[in-house]
Motif scaffolding. Structure first.
Motif, PDB file in Angstrom:
ATOM      1  N   GLN A   9       0.813  -1.271   0.074  1.00  0.00           N
ATOM      2  CA  GLN A   9       0.059  -0.073  -0.075  1.00  0.00           C
ATOM      3  C   GLN A   9       0.915   1.381  -0.058  1.00  0.00           C
ATOM      4  OE1 GLN A   9      -3.347  -0.151  -0.074  1.00  0.00           O
ATOM      5  NE2 GLN A   9      -3.688   2.102   0.057  1.00  0.00           N
ATOM      6  N   VAL A  11       0.650   5.055   0.533  1.00  0.00           N
ATOM      7  CA  VAL A  11      -0.198   6.035   1.122  1.00  0.00           C
ATOM      8  C   VAL A  11      -0.044   7.512   0.712  1.00  0.00           C
ATOM      9  CG1 VAL A  11      -1.027   7.063   3.276  1.00  0.00           C
ATOM     10  CG2 VAL A  11      -0.357   4.683   3.219  1.00  0.00           C
ATOM     11  N   GLN A  47     -10.671  10.740  -7.045  1.00  0.00           N
ATOM     12  CA  GLN A  47      -9.994  10.314  -5.890  1.00  0.00           C
ATOM     13  C   GLN A  47     -10.781   9.041  -5.610  1.00  0.00           C
ATOM     14  OE1 GLN A  47      -7.743  11.958  -4.122  1.00  0.00           O
ATOM     15  NE2 GLN A  47      -7.778  13.344  -5.866  1.00  0.00           N
ATOM     16  N   ASN A  48     -12.059   8.908  -5.862  1.00  0.00           N
ATOM     17  CA  ASN A  48     -12.731   7.529  -5.712  1.00  0.00           C
ATOM     18  C   ASN A  48     -12.015   6.177  -6.596  1.00  0.00           C
ATOM     19  OD1 ASN A  48     -14.188   8.422  -3.703  1.00  0.00           O
ATOM     20  ND2 ASN A  48     -16.236   8.730  -5.309  1.00  0.00           N
ATOM     21  N   LYS A  51      -8.522   5.466  -4.934  1.00  0.00           N
ATOM     22  CA  LYS A  51      -8.746   4.501  -3.923  1.00  0.00           C
ATOM     23  C   LYS A  51      -9.132   3.212  -4.246  1.00  0.00           C
ATOM     24  CE  LYS A  51     -10.963   7.893  -1.165  1.00  0.00           C
ATOM     25  NZ  LYS A  51     -12.295   8.177  -0.504  1.00  0.00           N
ATOM     26  N   LYS A  52      -9.516   2.626  -5.420  1.00  0.00           N
ATOM     27  CA  LYS A  52      -9.673   1.216  -6.181  1.00  0.00           C
ATOM     28  C   LYS A  52      -8.403   0.638  -6.620  1.00  0.00           C
ATOM     29  CE  LYS A  52     -14.327   1.133  -6.478  1.00  0.00           C
ATOM     30  NZ  LYS A  52     -14.978   0.054  -5.861  1.00  0.00           N
TER      31      LYS A  52
END
Length: 183
Positions: A9, A11, A47-48, A51-52
């Motif tokens: 991940q 960030v 932004q969505n 996140k995926k």
């Protein structure tokens, strides 16, 4: 579109996004032997999608344009019928992520795009003419490009979540800087 195997991940903290004055994030599309980068804007839809990431899908074609199925709640913020070659956009009705290769839609398959508004979330950073060679059914991967390190002005925030009061302070600092540069 299904989620690709999770890589470690990465960030992207609010501090890094705020430090990037243009508020853009870069992503990488890998389709067969062809790779290209796109820069996303700071819309809620972009932004969505971020996140995926990473995502894996199968390429679809609509005339000259390339699209990928993506499981994303439909959002119609700033939806438009006008696109340019190289635009990356989300079609809420079809839950598809498009890369537009022809800004003058032809009759037939592309006509549907004129009837379904899209949310432009960014633009390809490289020449995408080669995408016209991509065939429907090819595997596609979309991932976040690690952003270059940003010089931190205030290291107090680190990578933890910010409180509302800290966000308010950052917003005030940004507004003050903006006023200085425009003043």
């Amino acid at each position: 579109m299904r989620r690709a195997k999770k890589e470690p991940q990465r960030v992207v903290t609010l501090g890094k996004i705020l430090a990037n004055k243009e508020n853009t994030i870069k992503i990488l599309f890998k389709i067969g032997n062809f790779n290209f980068e796109a820069e996303l804007n700071n819309t809620i839809t972009a932004q969505n999608i971020i996140k995926k990431l990473p995502l894996e899908s199968t390429v679809g074609r609509a005339g000259q344009d390339v699209f990928f199925e993506i499981d994303l709640q439909p959002i119609t913020e700033n939806a438009t019928l006008e696109v340019k070659t190289g635009d990356v956009a989300f079609c809420p009705q079809g839950k598809r992520l498009y890369v537009f290769l022809d800004s003058a839609p032809a009759m037939g398959v592309n006509r549907l795009l004129q009837e379904e508004p899209v949310v432009v979330i960014g633009a390809a950073l490289t020449f995408v003419e080669e995408l016209k060679q991509v065939k429907a059914g090819e595997k596609a991967f979309v991932s976040l490009i690690e952003q270059p390190p940003v010089e931190k002005k205030n290291d107090d925030y680190g990578s933890r979540k910010l409180t509302q009061s800290e966000i308010d302070v950052l917003v005030q600092q940004l507004l003050a800087e903006k006023n200085k540069s425009h003043g």
